[in-house]
Write a protein that holds these residues in place. Structure first.
Motif, PDB file in Angstrom:
ATOM      1  N   LEU A   1     117.439 -17.337 -41.912  1.00 31.79           N
ATOM      2  CA  LEU A   1     118.729 -17.493 -42.562  1.00 31.79           C
ATOM      3  C   LEU A   1     118.700 -17.874 -43.823  1.00 31.79           C
ATOM      4  O   LEU A   1     120.376 -17.602 -44.256  1.00 31.79           O
ATOM      5  CB  LEU A   1     118.589 -19.636 -41.889  1.00 31.79           C
ATOM      6  CG  LEU A   1     119.648 -19.728 -41.505  1.00 31.79           C
ATOM      7  CD1 LEU A   1     120.790 -18.816 -41.036  1.00 31.79           C
ATOM      8  CD2 LEU A   1     119.569 -21.495 -41.272  1.00 31.79           C
ATOM      9  N   ARG A   2     117.931 -18.198 -44.809  1.00 35.44           N
ATOM     10  CA  ARG A   2     117.973 -17.540 -46.281  1.00 35.44           C
ATOM     11  C   ARG A   2     119.276 -16.437 -46.657  1.00 35.44           C
ATOM     12  O   ARG A   2     119.546 -16.886 -47.349  1.00 35.44           O
ATOM     13  CB  ARG A   2     117.305 -18.623 -47.616  1.00 35.44           C
ATOM     14  CG  ARG A   2     117.668 -18.865 -48.690  1.00 35.44           C
ATOM     15  CD  ARG A   2     116.603 -19.716 -49.101  1.00 35.44           C
ATOM     16  NE  ARG A   2     114.833 -19.190 -48.463  1.00 35.44           N
ATOM     17  CZ  ARG A   2     113.845 -19.442 -49.392  1.00 35.44           C
ATOM     18  NH1 ARG A   2     113.520 -20.605 -50.176  1.00 35.44           N
ATOM     19  NH2 ARG A   2     112.757 -19.155 -48.801  1.00 35.44           N
ATOM     20  N   HIS A   3     118.136 -15.845 -46.368  1.00 32.57           N
ATOM     21  CA  HIS A   3     118.408 -14.609 -46.718  1.00 32.57           C
ATOM     22  C   HIS A   3     119.956 -14.277 -45.922  1.00 32.57           C
ATOM     23  O   HIS A   3     121.176 -13.609 -46.216  1.00 32.57           O
ATOM     24  CB  HIS A   3     117.600 -12.860 -46.241  1.00 32.57           C
ATOM     25  CG  HIS A   3     116.951 -13.121 -47.096  1.00 32.57           C
ATOM     26  ND1 HIS A   3     115.310 -14.036 -47.269  1.00 32.57           N
ATOM     27  CD2 HIS A   3     116.213 -12.571 -47.863  1.00 32.57           C
ATOM     28  CE1 HIS A   3     114.753 -13.835 -47.534  1.00 32.57           C
ATOM     29  NE2 HIS A   3     115.499 -12.896 -48.651  1.00 32.57           N
ATOM     30  N   ARG A   4     120.294 -14.461 -44.547  1.00 32.10           N
ATOM     31  CA  ARG A   4     121.506 -14.270 -43.969  1.00 32.10           C
ATOM     32  C   ARG A   4     122.823 -15.164 -45.106  1.00 32.10           C
ATOM     33  O   ARG A   4     124.001 -14.461 -44.567  1.00 32.10           O
ATOM     34  CB  ARG A   4     121.652 -15.077 -43.071  1.00 32.10           C
ATOM     35  CG  ARG A   4     121.141 -13.592 -41.755  1.00 32.10           C
ATOM     36  CD  ARG A   4     121.069 -13.936 -40.863  1.00 32.10           C
ATOM     37  NE  ARG A   4     120.137 -12.508 -39.782  1.00 32.10           N
ATOM     38  CZ  ARG A   4     119.863 -12.776 -38.612  1.00 32.10           C
ATOM     39  NH1 ARG A   4     121.515 -13.556 -37.461  1.00 32.10           N
ATOM     40  NH2 ARG A   4     119.329 -11.860 -37.575  1.00 32.10           N
ATOM     41  N   VAL A   5     122.906 -15.959 -45.145  1.00 26.75           N
ATOM     42  CA  VAL A   5     124.166 -17.131 -45.184  1.00 26.75           C
ATOM     43  C   VAL A   5     123.895 -16.828 -47.133  1.00 26.75           C
ATOM     44  O   VAL A   5     123.274 -16.494 -47.686  1.00 26.75           O
ATOM     45  CB  VAL A   5     123.050 -18.741 -45.891  1.00 26.75           C
ATOM     46  CG1 VAL A   5     123.876 -19.906 -46.428  1.00 26.75           C
ATOM     47  CG2 VAL A   5     122.890 -19.380 -44.281  1.00 26.75           C
ATOM     48  N   ALA A   6     125.140 -17.270 -46.965  1.00 26.57           N
ATOM     49  CA  ALA A   6     125.634 -16.901 -48.739  1.00 26.57           C
ATOM     50  C   ALA A   6     125.653 -17.454 -49.502  1.00 26.57           C
ATOM     51  O   ALA A   6     125.941 -18.499 -49.593  1.00 26.57           O
ATOM     52  CB  ALA A   6     127.579 -16.583 -48.054  1.00 26.57           C
ATOM     53  N   ALA A   7     125.297 -16.796 -50.833  1.00 24.04           N
ATOM     54  CA  ALA A   7     125.216 -17.558 -51.381  1.00 24.04           C
ATOM     55  C   ALA A   7     126.220 -18.756 -52.219  1.00 24.04           C
ATOM     56  O   ALA A   7     126.002 -19.282 -52.438  1.00 24.04           O
ATOM     57  CB  ALA A   7     124.713 -17.000 -52.878  1.00 24.04           C
TER      58      ALA A   7
END
Length: 557
Positions: free
Chosen positions: A217-223
């Protein structure tokens, strides 16, 4: 027989033989000779009146008076005038002197003499019986007197023996009770360790699914979505704290994964000095007693650092008003003493001058979830984790404490066979980045649906094609069908067929296929024949990628 003249001796001898009375007749010429022959075997005495009337009867009378109480020797006197005083005045004198006297007037009928003889013999026999009874009574009286004299001594001896036996029985009962208590405690701790280790292992699997999905999920959520990233990071931190807790539980249950290797404990403690000083704070004085030149210890350096820090924090908390903490390192030798195998050990100890523990608290100190700290300031797993680590390393944790005098914790750790301090290690060179691994065909074997979903998503995120199998049998069937795979990742603990059994079967079919064993267990069964790369649970995307990169050669083109 006293009959100096005539044929009386021969006649009486014949009568006695005809009557069947087996007796020995001793003829005597005078009364003095008769007295000399008298003894305890004489049945009765036959004497003629004329032999007695012309003899001094005083010796014979003296003998008669000296008879023992049981004896009354019969005398048969042959007379010519009968035995009455009116016809034979001498008879009275003889009766008075001899006592048991029977007069038999001559001439007498043979039957009369035999009857008198039988009567005398019966009377004398009863006297002998009385003698035997008296002697028996006398013997019994002597025995009783001896028993009475020694009664107190025998009572004292018997009392002493009973007291000694009672003391021995009490000691044996105490030892048995102590042994039973130790056995019950050992069984209880073993059961708790098995339950705790099993729960921690299952919880590890759940944490793997949580952390893996959070990582994805951390990789999918936009920074740019800072709030969402903050929530994800908070969840990851909480899950990591859960991972730390499960590691402690696994350590207590002796199921944590250890990387045991020869370690220089002097270098380990010296390298932790900054961390140790910060952990103790300014209120505690640190004293070091570290001997150089000691052998290395067979330990997991990271886990030992955590154990040492835990002991130091406990020491600090035991001294709220400050005090001295002593860290000591020495070499010890153990005989074969129960929980330790005979051999050389390194003893790493932490001693404080704090409030100490009483005997009851000391006995429970290593019990899981037992803590003397305030609620919220300790999990009660610190000493349990250290005790489990020590036992898993084939050493032990030893605690001694007294109220008001502080506590000493000793970690006995097996010494490596290679003695001496290690040579200085060369500076680490910058890591060489692994070549990228292009798309692989991965067979992933896992019976837990949540873990399978999370790991499959991570593998796909890394760009690989994934074939899932829910059991060893399904995975083996896919291999046997001829499906091509570049890598197999399998869980160890699965029903019916373990990951190790699956790997052994696959190696027979595809000897060159790389296989990774994913497990949360510290030790695999000793009968395992394959030395496989291990992926420790819980793992995240970067650990999974690193493991794949280390076992599979990168594909080009």
């Amino acid at each position: 027989m006293l009959a100096p003249i005539g044929r009386d001796v021969a006649i009486i001898d014949g009568l006695m033989r005809e009557a069947g009375l087996a007796m020995t007749i001793l003829p005597h010429p005078d009364a003095a000779a008769l007295v000399r022959s008298l003894n305890g075997e004489i049945g009765f005495v036959v004497a003629t009146e004329e032999a007695l009337s012309r003899t001094d009867l005083r010796p014979l009378a003296t003998w008669v008076q000296a008879q023992p109480a049981w004896s009354d020797l019969p005398f048969v006197i042959l007379t010519a005038h009968g035995g009455g005083p009116e016809r034979n005045p001498e008879a009275t004198r003889m009766s008075e002197l001899l006592g048991n006297v029977t007069f038999l007037e001559r001439p007498f009928h043979p039957t009369t003499f035999v009857s008198v003889a039988r009567t005398a013999i019966r009377g004398r026999s009863r006297q002998f019986e009385a003698k035997a009874r008296i002697e028996e009574l006398r013997d019994n009286e002597e025995k009783l007197r001896h028993l009475n004299e020694t009664l107190e001594e025998r009572v004292a001896q018997r009392t002493g023996a009973l007291n000694a036996a009672h003391k021995t029985v009490l000691q044996e009962m105490t030892q048995r009770q102590r042994a039973e208590d130790q056995l019950r405690q050992s069984q209880k701790m073993e059961a708790i360790g098995q339950i705790t280790g099993g729960v921690a292992h299952d919880f590890n699997n759940l944490l793997l699914a949580v952390l893996a999905n959070l990582d994805l999920l951390r990789h999918r959520v936009a920074a740019a979505d800072a709030e969402a990233m903050q929530m994800i990071e908070g969840a990851v931190q909480a899950a990591n704290r859960g991972t730390s807790l499960t590691q402690r539980l696994l350590a207590f249950g002796r199921r944590q994964t250890l990387r045991v290797e020869p370690t220089d404990l002097l270098g380990l403690v010296s390298g932790m000095m900054g961390l140790i000083e910060r952990s103790l704070g300014s209120g505690c004085e640190l004293e070091l007693k570290l001997r150089p030149g000691l052998p290395r210890a067979m330990v997991d350096a990271n886990q030992l650092e955590l154990a040492l820090l835990n002991l130091l924090v406990n020491a600090r908390d035991a001294m709220p008003d400050g005090g001295t903490v002593t860290v000591e390192l020495a070499q010890c030798v153990a005989a074969d003493e129960g929980d330790l195998v005979a051999g050389d050990y390194l003893c790493l100890s932490v001693t404080d001058t704090g409030h100490g523990m009483d005997a009851q608290t000391l006995r429970r100190a290593v019990d899981p979830f037992f803590s003397t700290k305030e609620p919220g300031k300790g999990t009660g797993l610190g000493l349990s984790m250290i005790d489990g680590l020590a036992k898993q390393l084939h050493g032990r944790l030893s605690l001694t404490s007294q109220p008001g005098r502080g506590t000493r914790a000793e970690l006995w750790l097996p010494a490596s066979r290679a003695a001496g301090a290690p040579a200085a290690e060369p500076p680490l060179s910058p890591p060489v980045p692994a070549a990228p691994v292009t798309q692989l065909a991965v067979l992933f074997v896992e019976d837990d649906v949540l873990i399978a979903m999370a790991t499959s998503s991570m593998l796909k995120k890394l760009g690989h094609r994934v074939t899932e199998a829910r059991s060893g049998q399904q995975a083996l069937a896919a291999i046997e069908k001829g499906t091509h795979f570049d890598l197999m990742i399998t869980d160890y603990s699965m029903p019916k067929m373990t990951g190790m059994q699956l790997a052994e079967a696959v190696r027979r079919l595809r000897p060159t296929l790389p296989i990774v064993l994913a497990t949360g267990y510290a030790e695999l069964p000793s009968e395992a024949t394959l030395d496989l790369p291990r992926l420790d649970k819980p793992y995240m995307l970067k650990e999974l990628a690193a493991m794949i990169g280390s076992v599979v050669r990168p594909k080009t083109g």
